[in-house]
Design a protein around this motif. Structure first.
Motif, PDB file in Angstrom:
ATOM      1  N   ASP A  72       0.836  -1.200   0.000  1.00 52.92           N
ATOM      2  CA  ASP A  72       0.000   0.000   0.000  1.00 52.92           C
ATOM      3  C   ASP A  72       0.872   1.252   0.000  1.00 52.92           C
ATOM      4  O   ASP A  72       1.900   1.309   0.664  1.00 52.92           O
ATOM      5  CB  ASP A  72      -0.914   0.002   1.232  1.00 52.92           C
ATOM      6  CG  ASP A  72      -2.127  -0.897   1.023  1.00 52.92           C
ATOM      7  OD1 ASP A  72      -2.389  -1.274  -0.148  1.00 52.92           O
ATOM      8  OD2 ASP A  72      -2.789  -1.243   2.008  1.00 52.92           O
ATOM      9  N   ARG A  73       0.410   2.261  -0.762  1.00 52.77           N
ATOM     10  CA  ARG A  73       1.101   3.558  -0.786  1.00 52.77           C
ATOM     11  C   ARG A  73       0.622   4.354   0.420  1.00 52.77           C
ATOM     12  O   ARG A  73      -0.400   5.013   0.373  1.00 52.77           O
ATOM     13  CB  ARG A  73       0.759   4.319  -2.063  1.00 52.77           C
ATOM     14  CG  ARG A  73       1.509   3.871  -3.297  1.00 52.77           C
ATOM     15  CD  ARG A  73       1.273   4.878  -4.415  1.00 52.77           C
ATOM     16  NE  ARG A  73      -0.159   5.171  -4.549  1.00 52.77           N
ATOM     17  CZ  ARG A  73      -0.650   6.387  -4.805  1.00 52.77           C
ATOM     18  NH1 ARG A  73       0.147   7.424  -4.963  1.00 52.77           N
ATOM     19  NH2 ARG A  73      -1.949   6.571  -4.910  1.00 52.77           N
ATOM     20  N   LEU A  74       1.330   4.224   1.526  1.00 54.63           N
ATOM     21  CA  LEU A  74       0.908   4.894   2.752  1.00 54.63           C
ATOM     22  C   LEU A  74       2.115   5.542   3.400  1.00 54.63           C
ATOM     23  O   LEU A  74       3.237   5.063   3.240  1.00 54.63           O
ATOM     24  CB  LEU A  74       0.317   3.877   3.739  1.00 54.63           C
ATOM     25  CG  LEU A  74      -0.978   3.167   3.328  1.00 54.63           C
ATOM     26  CD1 LEU A  74      -1.216   1.983   4.232  1.00 54.63           C
ATOM     27  CD2 LEU A  74      -2.135   4.145   3.383  1.00 54.63           C
ATOM     28  N   ALA A  75       1.852   6.616   4.123  1.00 52.42           N
ATOM     29  CA  ALA A  75       2.929   7.223   4.902  1.00 52.42           C
ATOM     30  C   ALA A  75       2.845   6.685   6.330  1.00 52.42           C
ATOM     31  O   ALA A  75       1.768   6.627   6.916  1.00 52.42           O
ATOM     32  CB  ALA A  75       2.792   8.739   4.905  1.00 52.42           C
ATOM     33  N   VAL A  76       3.979   6.252   6.822  1.00 52.06           N
ATOM     34  CA  VAL A  76       4.052   5.772   8.206  1.00 52.06           C
ATOM     35  C   VAL A  76       5.247   6.449   8.844  1.00 52.06           C
ATOM     36  O   VAL A  76       6.357   6.388   8.296  1.00 52.06           O
ATOM     37  CB  VAL A  76       4.199   4.237   8.269  1.00 52.06           C
ATOM     38  CG1 VAL A  76       4.451   3.796   9.699  1.00 52.06           C
ATOM     39  CG2 VAL A  76       2.965   3.553   7.711  1.00 52.06           C
TER      40      VAL A  76
END
Lengths: 192, 992
Positions: B211-215
C-alpha cells in the motif's frame, strides 16, 4: 601369552565422516577420549554414606536433579533419582564407592560439541532448550537426539556441550550431527 | 518490448539486475524481488493455467499464498514440482515453469470440451455418474477422472534435495510480519524477551509493502525496513522469512515450514531445501493479516479478474500494471485505494462499481479519477475468453451495459486469517459489523492482533500488535514498556463489505471455489438436494477442499448457502480448518531422517573386522549383524552356513554375541528381585554360576529368555535376547520403580559396555586357553554354567562364561567394547591352529533350531512357558510376575499348541516357516488347523530340513505324521512329529 589388545574408538571414517573444515567452523565436534565413566546408584538407605564418600574422595557435593558438579578431573552428572554418571578425564576407580557402580567407560562414547552454532546444530536433533537463560554450565539432561538416547551436559559457557551416547549408536549420532553441521561450517575429529 | 507492463518507476525490485526465465518454453525477463506472477504480468502474460475440472483459462487472482488459479509446474527433472503458486514462487535466474492441466497447449486445450459436458460435472458428479457398473470404478472411471482432472505432475525421480527439522523455543512467537506483527515483535523484543517472528514472505512488511501509505517519517515500506533492521539487531529475536506457520498444536507448539532454498535454482552446498520448525512458545501473537474475498459474477474466473488488494501489490510492490483500463467492483471503501493507485500509475479507470451503494471513499476516488461511478450496481459478467476484454455492468435499476476493460479489480471485503486460531478446535465467531469471522477461542497462550482480529485499520493494527506484544512479554516475566505506535495517515475504517453473494445473471459460470471449479450453481444444487449443512456442502461440492483449502472461497460459499436457505451466516455455521495452513512436503516432515538414516544403525564391536572379511550382513532391529562369512568357491549362503555349522560341531567357531541385551543388577535385594521377575529362582544360585531364565508378562505369556550369572552375593549379570532387550529393560525398570520400590536393587544397561564373543565347538577350550592371560578354564576350573573374571591380552579385564547356545562345549568371552575389535582378531589368531571359523546369524539359527532353543519366532507373544516345554521351570515355591495368570486353565490345557520338532517324511523335502499343521486325512481348513511351524533350517547334522513349531498336544504326539500346509507357497509336506532336539539329545557335549 597373547599380544596386548589395542583399544579402538567406536568411530571409523567410513561410518563417521570427518567433514573437512569449510571456512569458519560454526560447529566443532570432538570425540572425548580416555574418559572413565561409571553409572553410580545409591543403595537404599545408604544415600548419605555415598554422598559422604563422594565428598571425601572428590570434593564433590552430589547434585540432585539434572545437574553436573565437577571438581578437578572428576564430575558427577545427575542421571535420575539417586543415580549419577561419574565422569573422569583420567583413570579413576569409581568401583570403591559404597554404591551400585557399573563401569560405562566403553558403554558410552562422549562427543564434545562447541562453537557459535553448536546450539543451532543440536536443535536439529534434540528438543531441549539450550538457550543460556534455560540451560547453562552445570545443567544436564537425559533426552534424545532424534531417536537416539543421549545424556547431555554443558561444560563451558562459550558454549561447549558433552554428549554421552551409547557406543553402538555413536556412529549414527555422529553422522546426524555432521549432516546438520555441514551447512553451518564444521570441523570434526574423532579417535577412529 | 521487454516487460511491457512494467511501470517506469517504483516497486521493491532491483531493476538493474535482469533475471531470465521461461514459461511454457518461452523466454522472459524479470527482476530480483519479483514473484513468477509479477514477472508474468510485467511481460503481459495473463493466461497462466487451466482449471481443474472444466479446463477453463485461468490467470492470476491474488498476490499471495491464497492463490487458487495460477498454479504451475516449477523446475524440471527430479526437482519438478506441481501446483506451485506463481504468486509465491520467487523469481530466480533460469527459472523454468510450465502451465499444467492442459492438452496440447495452454491457449488451445482440447479438454475444455468438458465445459460442454458441464451438466455432468456439477456437484456430486462422482457419486451420481460413476455408480454403475461398480466394478469399472478402479479400472476405468478412476484412472479416466484422474487423468482428465489431474493438477500437475509430480517428479518421477527421487527427490535430490535435503531437508532439515529443528526445534526452537521462545517466549513469544509472532506469526506474520505485517504492521501488527512487526509491532508485537518490536514491543516484546525490546523488552528482552526471546521472540520468533515468522512470515511467509521473503521480505517483512505485509501490506506495508503493497500500500502507498505514509508511516512515521517516510513510506510504509521504509518503516517496515527499519523495523526489520531493528529486529535483526536484537540478540534474542529470531526472524524467519519465507517461513509459513502451518499449524498450532497442544502445549504451545507450532509448526512452521521455512523455504530455505526455494528461491534458488538449486540449494547452496549442504543447505536443505526446506526446514521444518517445531516452535515451542510460551505466548503467541497471531498477526496473519486478512485475505480479500471476491464477489461472484459470470465468468469471474477470466484472466484479468483480480482481487483489488492484489492489484495494489502488483502496482506498488512489484511496479507492474496488471491492466491498462480497469473496472473496480467493490462493496467497501478499501478498494478506493486501488482506484487511486491505478490512476497514479497511469492506468485508466473505466468504471467504479459500488456494490453496496454506501462506500463514500470509493465514490470520492471515482470522482477524483474522473471515472463513472455505478452506485449500487454490479458487475454481471466478464467477457473475453482467454483474457478480459470487458464486462457487463448492471446499475441499481437493473439496466445493463458493457464496458471495455482489460482488468476487473474486485473486492468483496476481507476475511481475517484466523485459520491457525481454530486449529485446536476454537470455533470462529461471525461479526456482523465487520462481516467477517473472528477468532472465537484461540489456543491457550495465543492472542490475535491486527487484521486477523478484525482491526483492519493501519493505526489499529500498530496499536493492537504493540499492546499484545508488550503484554506477551510481561506475561513471560519481562518489564516491557508500552509500544509507541508510528504516526499514520487517517484511513477509512469501512474496509468491510457484505455481498452480494449471488450474481445477477445466470449467464456464464460464477465461481466460488476457483481451484476446485465449484460454482454458485453447485452451491444452489447442493441446497436443493438437501446438503445444507456446511459440512455436507463442503463434501458434496468439494468447496474448500483443494490445496488452497478454500481461502478465497469458504466464506462466500457459506454466505451463499445462508442466503439460499434463508438463514443467517452464524446459523449456517462454518467449518474448522486443520493444519497445515499451506501444503507441506512430506520430505520436510522427515527432515534428515530418510533412507538408511530413517533410524539409527547399531554396529557391534566386530563389525569393521567382519566388513574386512566380506561378511554378508542382516538387519536385526537396529543392529547390523554378520549373517555369514562366505569363502571363495562357495555357491550360496546355504553352502557357507553348512560349512560354518560343521566347523563349530567338529572344531571351533566364533560368533559376535554382543547384540544380546546386558543388564547389570546390583543391591542387597538383587536376588529377591530376580526371583520375582523370572519363573525360576536366582537368589539361591551360587556365586560364580549362571543359569537360563524365562520372564513372563503380567498376563502370563512368555516375554523373554536369557541367562543370569551371579558375580557376587549382591551383583548379577542378566542377558536378554537381542530382539527384546529394550522391552526387557523397560519391564525390569517398571517392576523396580513401581511394583517394588522398597527393594534395594539397581539396574544399569551395559549392553554397549561389553563386547561378547561366543567361542563354540569341541576345540573351544584350546582357543580360550590360548587367549586368557593366566586362568584355569578346564572343566574343573570353569565347569559348564560357570562364570569367572579373567584377564586377556595382557591385563584387560574380562568375564568368561561357560554357556552354550549351539549345544557344543562353548565359552562366552566378554571384554570392554573398546577391545572388541582387537579381541575378535585375537580369537581368530588363537583359533587358527584349531581350524576356527567365524560364524554368523544364519549358522547360529541353524544350531539353535537343532538344539530346540526358543528364539524370537517362538517367543512371539502368544506362547507360554508351558507351550515352550518349560513348564517344569515354573517355580511352585515363590511368586513371580505372570504366575497367577499363567495358571489359568486355558493356558495349561495340554491341547494348546506346544513346542515339538518336525522332520519331513520325505527327507529331501524342504520345510517352510509359517506352514500350518493339519491331520493327514483332513482338509486344510481353519477348522482343522492344529498349530504352525515357527522355525526351519537345513540341518547339516541330520542331512535334512528340520523345524520347530507348536502343535496341539504336541509332546504327546511324538512319532505321529501330520501335514505342514503352506497355502501361500503351495506347500503341503508330510512331517514327522519328533522331540525338539535334533543334536546331542542327552546334552553331553556342552559339558565337555
Amino acid at each position: 601369552m597373547a599380544e596386548p589388545l589395542v583399544a579402538r574408538s567406536a568411530f571409523r571414517p567410513h561410518v563417521a565422516p570427518l567433514a573437512s573444515p569449510t571456512g569458519v567452523a560454526g560447529v566443532t565436534l570432538r570425540e572425548a577420549e580416555g574418559l572413565t565413566l561409571a553409572s553410580v546408584a545409591a543403595f537404599r538407605g545408604r544415600e548419605a554414606e555415598l554422598a559422604d564418600a563422594v565428598r571425601a574422595a572428590y570434593g564433590i557435593e552430589l547434585p540432585a536433579g539434572p545437574k553436573r558438579v565437577a571438581s578437578g578431573d572428576v564430575a558427577f552428572v545427575g542421571a535420575g533419582p539417586g543415580k549419577w554418571l561419574a565422569v573422569s578425564s583420567g583413570a579413576t576407580d569409581f568401583a570403591g564407592l559404597p554404591a551400585a557402580v557399573a563401569d560405562q567407560s566403553d558403554g558410552r562414547t562422549v562427543v564434545r560439541v562447541s562453537g557459535p552454532r553448536a546450539r543451532e546444530t543440536l536443535a536439529t536433533l534434540t528438543a531441549i532448550d539450550l538457550h543460556p537463560r534455560a540451560f547453562g554450565v552445570g545443567d544436564a539432561a537425559l533426552t534424545h537426539a532424534a531417536s537416539i538416547s543421549i545424556h547431555l551436559w554443558q561444560v563451558v559457557d562459550a558454549p561447549t556441550y558433552e554428549i554421552a551416547v551409547f557406543r553402538t549408536f555413536a556412529a549414527t549420532f555422529w553422522r546426524w550431527m555432521v549432516e546438520a553441521a555441514q551447512s553451518r561450517g564444521v570441523e570434526a575429529r574423532h579417535g577412529g | 518490448m521487454s516487460q511491457p507492463n512494467r511501470l517506469a518507476s517504483g516497486g521493491l525490485i532491483d531493476r538493474a539486475t535482469p533475471l531470465a526465465f521461461t514459461f511454457d518454453g518461452r523466454g522472459y525477463t524479470g527482476h530480483p524481488g519479483d514473484t513468477l506472477a509479477s514477472a508474468l504480468l510485467a511481460n503481459g502474460v495473463t493466461l497462466v493455467g487451466r482449471s481443474f475440472k472444466y479446463h477453463r483459462p485461468r490467470g492470476i487472482l491474488t498476490a499471495g499464498s491464497e492463490e487458487p488459479n495460477a498454479l504451475v509446474e516449477l523446475r524440471t527433472g527430479a526437482r519438478r514440482e506441481p501446483n506451485v503458486k506463481a504468486t509465491v514462487a520467487e523469481l530466480y535466474d533460469g527459472l523454468e515453469a510450465r502451465s499444467q492441466n492442459r492438452f496440447p497447449s495452454l491457449s488451445f486445450d482440447l479438454l475444455a470440451v468438458n465445459q460442454l459436458a458441464s451438466p455432468v460435472f456439477v456437484a456430486g458428479f462422482y457419486y451420481k455418474t460413476f455408480m454403475w457398473p461398480a466394478k469399472l470404478w478402479e479400472k476405468l472411471y478412476e484412472p479416466l477422472i484422474r487423468r482428465a482432472a489431474g493438477l500437475g505432475r509430480a517428479a518421477e525421480a527421487a527427490d535430490p534435495d535435503a531437508y532439515e527439522k529443528t526445534t526452537a523455543h521462545c517466549d513469544v512467537l509472532v506469526i506474520g510480519g505485517g504492521p501488527a506483527g512487526l509491532s508485537a515483535a518490536l514491543a516484546a523484543g525490546r523488552a528482552g524477551a526471546r521472540v520468533i517472528l515468522a512470515d511467509d514472505d521473503s521480505v517483512l512488511g505485509g501490506r506495508l509493502l503493497s500500500d502507498r501509505l505514509a508511516v512515521g517519517e517516510g513510506s510504509a515500506a521504509q518503516w517496515a525496513a527499519s523495523a526489520a533492521a531493528e529486529l535483526a539487531s536484537l540478540p534474542d529475536v529470531t526472524v524467519l522469512t519465507r517461513a509459513s506457520v502451518v499449524g498450532a498444536y497442544d502445549g504451545g507448539v507450532y509448526g512452521a515450514l521455512e523455504r530455505v532454498s526455494d528461491h534458488r535454482a538449486t540449494p547452496l552446498p549442504h543447505q536443505p531445501r526446506q526446514r521444518f520448525w517445531r516452535i515451542v512458545a510460551k505466548r503467541c501473537v497471531l498477526a496473519a493479516g486478512a485475505l480479500e474475498r471476491p464477489i461472484p459474477f459470470g465468468n469471474n474466473d477470466t484472466p484479468g479478474v483480480m482481487l483489488a488488494g492484489a492489484v495494489r501489490s502488483y502496482l506498488n510492490r512489484f511496479g507492474v500494471a496488471p491492466g491498462k483500463r480497469a473496472v473496480v467492483y467493490a462493496n467497501n471503501d478499501d478498494a478506493a485505494k486501488t482506484v487511486l493507485d491505478l490512476t497514479a500509475a497511469g492506468c485508466e479507470i473505466a468504471a467504479v462499481v459500488d456494490a453496496s451503494g454506501d462506500a463514500p471513499a470509493l465514490a470520492a476516488a471515482a470522482r477524483s479519477a474522473g471515472a463513472p461511478l455505478i452506485f449500487g450496481g454490479a458487475v454481471v459478467r466478464a467477457y473475453g475468453g482467454q483474457s478480459v476484454k470487458g464486462c457487463a455492468i448492471a446499475d441499481s435499476r437493473g439496466r445493463s451495459f458493457n464496458v471495455a476493460c482489460d482488468l476487473v479489480a474486485v473486492s468483496g471485503g476481507w476475511n481475517p486469517s484466523i485459520q491457525i486460531a481454530t486449529h485446536l478446535g476454537g470455533r470462529p465467531v461471525w461479526d456482523s459489523p465487520r462481516s467477517a469471522f473472528l477468532p472465537g477461542s484461540p489456543p491457550p497462550g495465543m492472542d490475535v492482533a491486527g487484521a486477523a482480529s478484525g482491526a483492519f485499520e493501519l493505526a489499529e493494527a500498530f496499536a493492537e500488535g504493540g499492546r499484545l506484544g508488550t503484554e506477551a512479554a510481561q506475561e513471560c516475566g519481562y518489564t516491557a514498556a508500552p509500544f509507541d505506535a508510528p504516526q499514520t495517515e487517517p484511513e477509512t475504517d469501512a474496509v468491510h463489505g457484505h455481498g452480494p453473494w449471488k450474481p445477477k445473471t445466470s449467464r456464464g459460470k460464477a465461481f466460488v471455489d476457483f481451484q476446485n471449479d465449484v460454482t454458485v450453481k453447485d452451491v444452489e444444487l447442493a441446497a436443493r438436494e438437501g446438503f445444507k449443512s456446511v459440512e455436507h456442502l463442503k463434501r458434496y461440492t468439494t468447496l474448500g477442499m483443494a490445496t488452497d483449502q478454500g481461502k478465497t472461497a469458504n466464506v462466500v460459499g457459506l454466505a451463499l448457502m445462508a442466503e439460499i436457505t434463508g438463514r443467517s451466516i452464524p446459523d449456517t455455521g462454518t467449518t474448522l480448518t486443520r493444519p497445515p495452513f499451506t501444503p507441506v512436503a512430506i520430505g520436510a516432515l522427515g527432515g534428515a531422517h530418510r533412507h538408511k538414516e530413517f533410524r539409527p544403525t547399531r554396529l557391534p564391536p566386530s563389525h569393521f573386522w567382519a566388513e574386512e572379511q566380506g561378511a554378508a550382513f542382516v538387519e536385526t532391529g537396529l543392529w547390523m549383524r554378520a549373517a555369514y562369512f562366505p569363502r571363495a568357491g562357495e555357491a550360496d549362503w546355504l553352502e557357507t552356513t553348512i560349512r560354518e555349522v560343521n566347523t563349530v560341531r567338529t572344531a571351533v567357531g566364533v560368533y559376535d554375541a554382543s547384540t544380546l541385551g546386558k543388564i547389570d543388577v546390583q543391591g542387597a535385594d538383587a536376588g529377591v528381585f530376580l526371583d520375582r521377575v523370572y519363573i525360576n529362582g536366582f537368589s539361591t544360585m551360587p556365586v560364580g554360576k549362571a543359569r537360563y531364565g524365562v520372564m513372563l508378562r503380567e498376563d502370563g505369556f512368555a516375554m523373554d529368555d536369557g541367562t543370569v550369572a551371579r558375580l557376587s552375593p549382591t551383583h548379577y549379570y542378566v542377558t536378554t535376547s537381542t530382539a527384546h532387550a529394550a522391552q526387557a529393560m523397560r519391564h525390569l525398570e517398571y517392576c523396580r520403580q513401581w511394583l517394588w520400590p522398597e527393594l534395594d536393587v539397581h539396574l544399569a544397561s551395559i549392553t554397549d559396555q561389553w563386547a561378547k564373543y561366543a567361542i563354540a565347538g569341541p576345540r573351544s577350550r584350546d582357543v580360550v586357553t590360548a587367549l586368557v592371560d593366566d586362568a584355569d578354564v578346564s572343566d574343573a576350573g570353569l565347569p559348564y554354567l560357570g562364570v569367572k573374571e579373567v584377564t586377556v591380552g595382557g591385563g584387560v579385564k574380562a568375564r568368561l562364561f561357560r554357556l552354550s547356545f549351539s549345544g557344543e562345549m562353548a565359552y562366552e568371552l566378554a571384554v570392554p567394547a573398546r577391545y572388541g575389535d582387537a579381541t575378535i582378531r585375537a580369537i581368530i589368531a588363537a583359533g587358527e591352529p584349531f581350524g576356527i571359523c567365524p560364524y554368523g546369524a544364519e549358522a547360529l539359527a541353524v544350531m539353535r533350531i537343532e538344539k530346540g532353543h526358543a528364539a524370537a519366532a517362538e517367543l512371539n507373544g502368544t506362547t507360554t512357558a508351558f507351550d515352550l516345554g518349560l513348564g517344569g521351570m515354573m517355580s511352585k515355591k515363590k511368586d513371580y510376575v505372570g504366575r497367577v495368570m499363567a495358571e489359568r486353565g486355558a493356558l495349561t490345557d495340554p491341547a494348546r499348541p506346544r513346542l515339538v520338532g518336525f522332520k519331513p517324511v520325505d527327507r529331501s523335502a524342504r520345510l517352510r516357516g509359517g506352514a500350518h499343521f493339519i491331520p493327514r486325512e483332513a482338509t486344510p481348513t481353519a477348522d482343522n488347523d492344529q498349530g504352525y511351524m515357527t522355525s526351519v533350517a537345513y540341518s547339516p547334522s541330520n542331512g535334512c530340513w528340520v523345524g520347530l513349531g507348536f502343535l496341539a498336544n504336541g509332546p504327546e504326539r511324538i512319532g505321529e505324521i501330520v501335514r505342514a500346509v503352506d497355502p501361500v507357497r503351495d506347500g503341503d509336506v508330510e512331517v514327522e512329529v519328533v522331540a525338539p532336539v535334533f543334536v546331542d539329545p542327552e546334552g553331553v557335549r556342552v559339558r565337555g
